[in-house]
Structures are given as structure tokens and as C-alpha cells.
Motif scaffolding. Sequence first.
Motif, short mmCIF file in Angstrom:
data_model
loop_
_atom_site.label_atom_id
_atom_site.label_comp_id
_atom_site.label_asym_id
_atom_site.label_seq_id
_atom_site.Cartn_x
_atom_site.Cartn_y
_atom_site.Cartn_z
N GLY A 91 0.75 -1.07 0.06
CA GLY A 91 0.05 0.06 0.12
C GLY A 91 0.91 1.19 -0.06
N SER A 92 2.11 1.20 -0.46
CA SER A 92 2.83 2.43 -0.36
C SER A 92 3.28 2.75 -1.73
N SER A 93 3.71 3.93 -1.90
CA SER A 93 3.96 4.35 -3.12
C SER A 93 5.44 4.57 -3.33
N PRO A 94 6.37 3.97 -4.13
CA PRO A 94 7.78 4.17 -4.39
C PRO A 94 8.09 5.25 -4.99
N ASN A 95 9.19 5.77 -5.18
CA ASN A 95 9.53 6.77 -6.20
C ASN A 95 10.95 7.04 -6.08
N ALA A 96 11.71 7.80 -7.12
CA ALA A 96 12.98 7.84 -7.00
C ALA A 96 13.16 9.19 -7.99
N TYR A 97 14.36 10.00 -7.57
CA TYR A 97 14.71 11.01 -8.70
C TYR A 97 16.07 11.24 -8.77
N THR A 98 16.64 11.65 -9.82
CA THR A 98 18.14 12.15 -9.99
C THR A 98 18.15 13.38 -10.08
N SER A 99 19.22 14.07 -9.41
CA SER A 99 19.43 15.42 -9.71
C SER A 99 20.93 15.37 -10.21
N PHE A 100 21.42 16.75 -10.01
CA PHE A 100 22.70 16.98 -10.58
C PHE A 100 23.85 16.18 -9.50
N GLN A 102 22.62 13.89 -6.74
CA GLN A 102 22.41 12.61 -5.94
C GLN A 102 21.32 12.01 -6.62
N THR A 103 21.29 10.70 -6.37
CA THR A 103 20.23 9.62 -6.82
C THR A 103 19.62 9.40 -5.49
N VAL A 104 18.05 9.51 -5.33
CA VAL A 104 17.48 9.28 -4.13
C VAL A 104 16.12 8.28 -4.38
N TYR A 105 16.15 7.21 -3.52
CA TYR A 105 15.08 6.20 -3.82
C TYR A 105 14.27 6.45 -2.39
N LEU A 106 12.89 6.35 -2.59
CA LEU A 106 12.12 6.72 -1.44
C LEU A 106 10.83 5.93 -1.61
N PHE A 107 10.06 6.09 -0.50
CA PHE A 107 8.82 5.37 -0.39
C PHE A 107 7.95 6.33 0.65
N SER A 108 6.77 6.54 0.25
CA SER A 108 5.95 7.21 1.45
C SER A 108 4.73 5.93 1.93
N CYS A 109 4.40 5.99 3.12
CA CYS A 109 3.61 4.86 3.33
C CYS A 109 2.82 5.45 4.73
N THR A 110 1.62 4.77 5.27
CA THR A 110 1.12 5.19 6.42
C THR A 110 1.00 4.09 7.00
N LYS B 363 -5.12 -0.33 -1.15
CA LYS B 363 -4.09 0.01 0.02
C LYS B 363 -3.74 1.19 -0.41
N SER B 364 -3.52 1.43 -1.78
CA SER B 364 -2.73 2.64 -1.83
C SER B 364 -3.81 3.90 -2.02
N MET B 365 -5.10 3.64 -2.02
CA MET B 365 -5.99 4.71 -1.88
C MET B 365 -6.10 5.00 -0.51
N GLU B 366 -6.31 3.79 0.26
CA GLU B 366 -6.29 4.16 1.78
C GLU B 366 -4.80 4.85 2.17
N THR B 367 -3.77 4.74 1.79
CA THR B 367 -2.62 5.73 2.09
C THR B 367 -2.69 7.00 1.66
N GLY B 368 -3.49 7.22 0.57
CA GLY B 368 -3.52 8.36 -0.28
C GLY B 368 -4.42 9.28 0.55
N ILE B 369 -5.55 8.69 0.92
CA ILE B 369 -6.31 9.38 1.70
C ILE B 369 -5.69 9.95 3.16
N LYS B 370 -5.18 8.88 3.64
CA LYS B 370 -4.65 9.24 5.18
C LYS B 370 -3.57 10.40 4.96
N SER B 371 -2.71 10.00 3.80
CA SER B 371 -1.59 11.11 3.63
C SER B 371 -2.01 12.65 3.56
N LEU B 372 -3.34 12.82 2.99
CA LEU B 372 -4.01 14.02 2.74
C LEU B 372 -4.04 14.85 4.25
#
Lengths: 427, 437
Positions: A91-100, A102-110, B363-372
Amino acid sequence: MRFEKLRYDKAGETLYGYEHSSGLKAFVIPRKGYSKRYAAFAAHYGSIDNEFIIPGDDKTTKVPDGIAHFLEHKLFEQEDGSVMNKFSALGSSPNAYTSFNQTVYLFSCTDRFTENLDLLLNYVQSPYITEDSVEKEKGIIGQEIMMYQDNPGYRSFYNLLAALYEKNPVRIDIAGTIDSISRIDKDTLYKCYNTFYHPSNMAVLVVGDVEPEGVFERVEASIRQNDPRPEIERIYPDEPAGVRTDYTEQKLAISMPMFQMGYKDGFNGRDGLDLIMYETAVKVLLELIAGRSSDLYESLYNEGLINSSFDTDFMIQKSYAFSILGGESPDPVKVRDRFCWKVEEIKRKGLDQGAYDRLIRSMYGRFMRQFNSVERISRGFISDYFKGVNMFDYLHVYDKISFKYVSEILNKHFNQVNLAMSVIKPV
Amino acid sequence: MEKEFNAGQAVKADSFNGIDIYRIDTDKFKTSSIHIFFHDNLTRENVTKNALLPAVMRRGSKAYPSLKDISMELENLYGASFDCGVSKKGERHLMHFYIEFLSKKYTPDGTDTFEAGLRLLSDIVTRPAFVNGVFNEEHMISEKDKLRILIEGRVNDKMSYSMERCLEEVCRHEPYGIYDYGFVEDLAQITAEELTRHYVKMVETFPMQVFLTGNISDAEADRVAELLRGLTRKDTLALRDGFTAKVNVEPRYVTETMNVTQGKLCLGYRTNTPPGSQEYRALMIYSGILGGGTHSKLFQNVREKAGLAYYSHAMLEKFKGLMVISSGIDIKDKDRTMEIIEKQLDDISNGNISDREMDATLKSMETGIKSLTDSQIHIVDFYLSQMMSGTSDSFGDVIKKIRQVKREDVIRAAQKITLDTVYFLTAPEDGQQAAVE
């Protein structure tokens, strides 16, 4: 388990830090009451690191432009499929970005933070790159590059860098070009990975409502290297003084000209507090000269030469520094000339102490406000960390910086021979 | 049993004269904020005036007569942000004025930032800098020009331009098809007198919603109510519900040419599911499975398997009942991309939804709503949307309702969706001029 706790009472913040035997540093910035828990695993490796000496080698290695960003895309692929599916299952969203830089791998979850953290720490340490997948990625990144080619904001920015710099690799698009990425292959990707993704060249940051000790325990258990490794020697060519060209222009399907202009700054080599003191000085100066409360902004706005898209910034790293001002304008050259006159006038008359005090106050407030957002904390902290700066050191800067120091920087930074302008015109 | 999620609760603090005041009390942010929304129906007659009004108002008020005075006050207030503008939600046109400032407890010298922030915002909203009883002509002329530039500048961001244009084409005979910032050709006829009359109409008759977020005391909330009670208010405007259902549509094909490198393919649909219904929750899951993140069918098939695009996603317009699928592709790949996209929609309608897709989307929707709940503006926008769709769910309620959605519900939502317009932004062929066909 040993870790450090630093309190910044004025800001109401605490920073926890831990060092792994491999040299990797991990940090936690708690956010009580936040739903989001956010983790980043970052390598001190960006698009400008295209020439280097691998520790133990005696010759230099040169790699195609855009490879750091390409590698970032490829790390998502694992032997048992895309790691994105595993994050999705949590249920989390992973992401990544590259700048001049650094390279950063990340996720945000609840929820299920520890499982997410383990997944992040593990996949970044487990590259699985095949020839087929490299070829397929060239199609996707090719579309990403083409998307930026139609984006006037991106184009004017990179065109400005290419005007300011003759040799410094910051002049090259982070994603490279269709041509440069065509020369990327599996072996070169692994070579870059093995050079730059050693834990001693990496950092972990967690922001959210978490227990710091638990985070550090997971880091200790997951990092697979135990010994530090010598520094990588990064080769940045000597940059000649002055600008490569003072004006550059491109045509795109837009409605009104857009521009970015800026001064290339000779400040380099220094880091830490020195660097952010200088950065703050130039940022205050840009506000004093052309910020929203300046006479210049008011008159350019009233005359219709700029609109509210006009903005200023200053970017500084050990190996380059430049200011940047831009927006939409029916007559960008006129804006530039008016700006230059104003700079000369202020150099003659001196800065306004009242405005200076007010702007330092404003910068302090804006610094504090970024702690509202876990994403902004993370972006700021990591970028600062690889410059040898602790983000909270800005609190000292706002206390220590002086009118006198800022006045000296005025003469140093705003030097006409270092000024270039990039304009995007409608087709 | 999982603990109920109850972060970010909004409480209605007061309601009078067509003005609702909500409080969102929270300690976790460094800042507090005040938001004022005025609601109008989206119409050709008002849209340009509504867009011009905030632009002229932010040029100066009685106590802060110039842009510079306002900026200086914001800097004094520890770099506070003030802004205003318009947006559309369904067929409502919203005018939004807000100020966000460092909460008092974080200011080194204990400045009463709430009092100062409220003073500035209310001066801008309720006491414009009139000259001889009307808006400053010079400010108005200057802002007309800037609004023209903004409207013409829509084309600069091809991704958002193509998505908006696609949905405008779907609704070309309905008010939703009106661009939020109005029409260049309507600017000339707006006089300072007319704009002033329009301002009075807005303040006196448009329904208003006010949100206070952050560290706000009862006394401070009372101050806001007291100030707003002082406004002259008349009968409030009746607002329209913009939702439209439409089935059995023959898809239209619209091609626009510009000098672009990448083509933008946008497919516009009628969802035929009204906001505020439990079916809408199923629709949210549907659009998540289809194109709401890396686990989605579009991302997996258009990007990961076929390597055709860097982005390909689906987005809902809740209030009007629309969906748009957008992808940035090589111009020559248009037909192939269309084919893959349509296959994904058919798959869902035919019940081809894996447990993994269903589960990951929930799950991703739930995470999205909580994150708001970690962002003050997102909390405000969430409640604003709730009220507009006639529901009063909290974040926790929405999560509960989403968890009740079954696969059959998603399939039913899928079967109601109808393709209306295929919009393609592409480069002109050799020797051809850029144009809309």
C-alpha cells in the motif's frame, strides 16, 4: 545500539543520527501526529558524475551522459519482477529521482512501515539488470526526454546552464540525450552501480512518526557491506572564467517569451557553514534587488514587463554555483537590462538595512515552514547532507549573518561578465 | 480490529448569512491558515469577471494600497503566503483567498501572527483600494493584460493543456466546457464600474465557506465570525449541481496540431456515476486499478510492457462525472497505444481484475487518503469537496466506505463508463499549418 540525538528547541525539532560500520549514515526526523512515514535511501551520485577514478584503479572512467538517471530507472527491476509491485502490495508508493548531485530512492507509506523500509534497503542493494530490460528502458526514457523537450521551463533552464558553463557537466541535461542513452549498456550500468552505491557513499533518512532506534536497528541488519571504502575521485574539468555565451535562444510552441538569466559564481571548493552562509547572502540579495517588495519588481510588474511567474533562486554545490532569475516577459532583454542597472545603482548607493532585516526575518519563517512537509524536509536534508551541511545549521546562519557580509557578496556575485540569458520564443 | 482513523477532523464552528465557518484544529504544523471561498455557478457571463476580480483585488487594499505594501507585510509576518485565484469543481466556479503564516509559538519575538494575518486577508477581501468608489483603473488594465497572457499561456504546459482540452471537448455544449480563467475576447468590455458591481455581488450574494486550520484559539475563531457578521449579505445565490450522465455516445475524434516533439493522447469519458453515492467509491477503485499508480493496468501495460510512454494515467473529475486517460507518446504510436488502452478498459468490464490489483489499489487509496491529513490545504480541499457533493464524511469514513467496495461493484462502475472524445495533440505533418480539426 549507539546513536546521537540533537535537539533544536527553537525550531521544535530533533534530529537522530547513526553511523554504520560501512560508513553509511542514517538519520531520523520525527513528526509527531503525521500519518505519512517517509524514507529515503540516497547515493551521492548524480548526473554530473560522468568521469571518475574507481577506488583501486589508476585510470579514469568516462561514462555516457544520463547514466545516473538511467540506473535509477533500472534499479526498480528485480530478479523476481518489478519492486513496484511489492511496494504496491504494502500500500505504499515508491519513487525515485536523480538530480545533478544525488540519486534518491524513497517511499511514502502510512502503515507497515518496517516492511516498507526493509524492502527499500534491500532492493537498492540488489541490482538486476539485463540486456533486454536496458533496451526496453531506452524507449521509456526516450519519451521522458521528449516530454522535457516540449517543456519551456526545462528548456530555458538547461539552455541557461549550457550558456553559463563551457566544461562543467552541470551543463548537460540530467536525463542525457536520445543519442547518449543509446550508448548505455548493462556492463557500464553495473560499473557505475558498483562504484557509487557503496554504503560509504550513501545515506538513509526517515521522516515521520517513528521510533528512531527501531529504524537504526533495521539499517544495521540490512546493510550488507561492513567496511568503509576510500573516497571516489570525481573528475570535474576546470571551468574557464566568464560565460560560454551571454545569450541563447530557442523557439517552442508557446504563447509568450520565457526567460531565465543568471550569474555564474566562482565560489567553489568550500562546504558546510561557509557554503550556506554564502547561499543565504546571495538569496537575500536577489530578494533585495528583485524580490516582491523591491522597487524594481514593482516597476517591472506595473509596466507589464514581468508577471507573477517571475522568481529568483540560487543553487550552490562544491563544484558549481549560479543564481537564476526568470519568468514570462514580452521583452526579456529589457528586463535583463533594467536588472543590471538596478544592480549598479545598489552597488553605488548601498543596501537598505530595513529591507535587509525584514527579509532575513522572512527567510527564517520560510525555513521553518518547510517542516510542515515530509517531502520538503527530505529533499532539503539530503541535498544539504551531501554538501557537508546539516539542514538545521541554517538556524545559525540566520542568527550570524550580517549586513556587512551580505554587502560584500553584492560586489562579488553580481558581476556582469558572469551573466548569461536564455530565452524561449514562440514559434 | 483496526483502530479508527480520525486525524484531520473539521468542525463547523458557525453558520450565518450564507457563510459557513469550519475549524480544523491541529498542533502538528508550524503554520496556521485562513481560507475564504466564494462559490458561483460556472457561466460564460461571469467567468472572466470572476477570474479578473481576485487578480485586481490582490493589487492593493485600503490599508495596504500596493502590491509592494502587501509583500512587505507578508515578509514582516515571517514570510507568510497570501494568494488568491479561481478554479472550477464541476460546474462551480470558486474564488479562493488565503493566508498561511508561522504560528505564534514559533516566532522568536512572539508576534501575534494570527491577528496580523487576519487583518491583511480581511482588508484585501472586504476593503479594496477603490478610487472614486470603483476599482483602480490602472490596476485593472494591468491585470487584464496579465490575465490575457495567462489564458494564452495555457498551451505552454502540454500535459495539462491536453487533458483540459479533452474534457472541454467532451462538455463543449455544457458549462463545464468553460475554461476557469475565462475568455480573452470578454476582457475588453469589462469596465471598472462593472467589475466593482461584480465585486459587491460576490461579497453580498455568493455562498461563502471559511476554513481556519492549525493552532487557532476559540477567541481567534470568534474574531473571524465577528468580522464576517459585519459583512452586508443579501439572499445567497442558488448553486447548481453540474453532474451529467450520458450513455450511447458515438465517440468523436479531435486532433490539434502544434509544433511539439511528443504527442499527447487523451481519452475523455462520461463516468455516469454521481459524486456522493456509494457507487462513486467503486468508481474511485476502478480508476485506481485502471491508471492510478505503478500497480495500475495502464502503467503496467502501456509503460512497463510496451515501453510506449513515460506516463499513462487515468484521472476522475468527480463533480461533473468525467474521466480522462492521458499518455505522452511518440506520434507514430497513437493507434497502438489506443488499442492497448481500450483493451485495459475492456478487461476490467469483463471482470479481469486480479486480487493483487484490487488489493494494491485499495491499499494505495487508503494511504493516499490518510496522507492528505499531513497538509493543511489538502485537508481544506477534502472538506470542501465533501460539502460540494452533499456528504459529510470524515477521512476515516471515506476509508471505511472504500473498504466495503466489492469486485462486482467495480465491474458495475466499469460497465457504466462511456468513451466520448479522443483528443490528440500532435505535430503538423510536413508543409501543414498548426491548427485544430
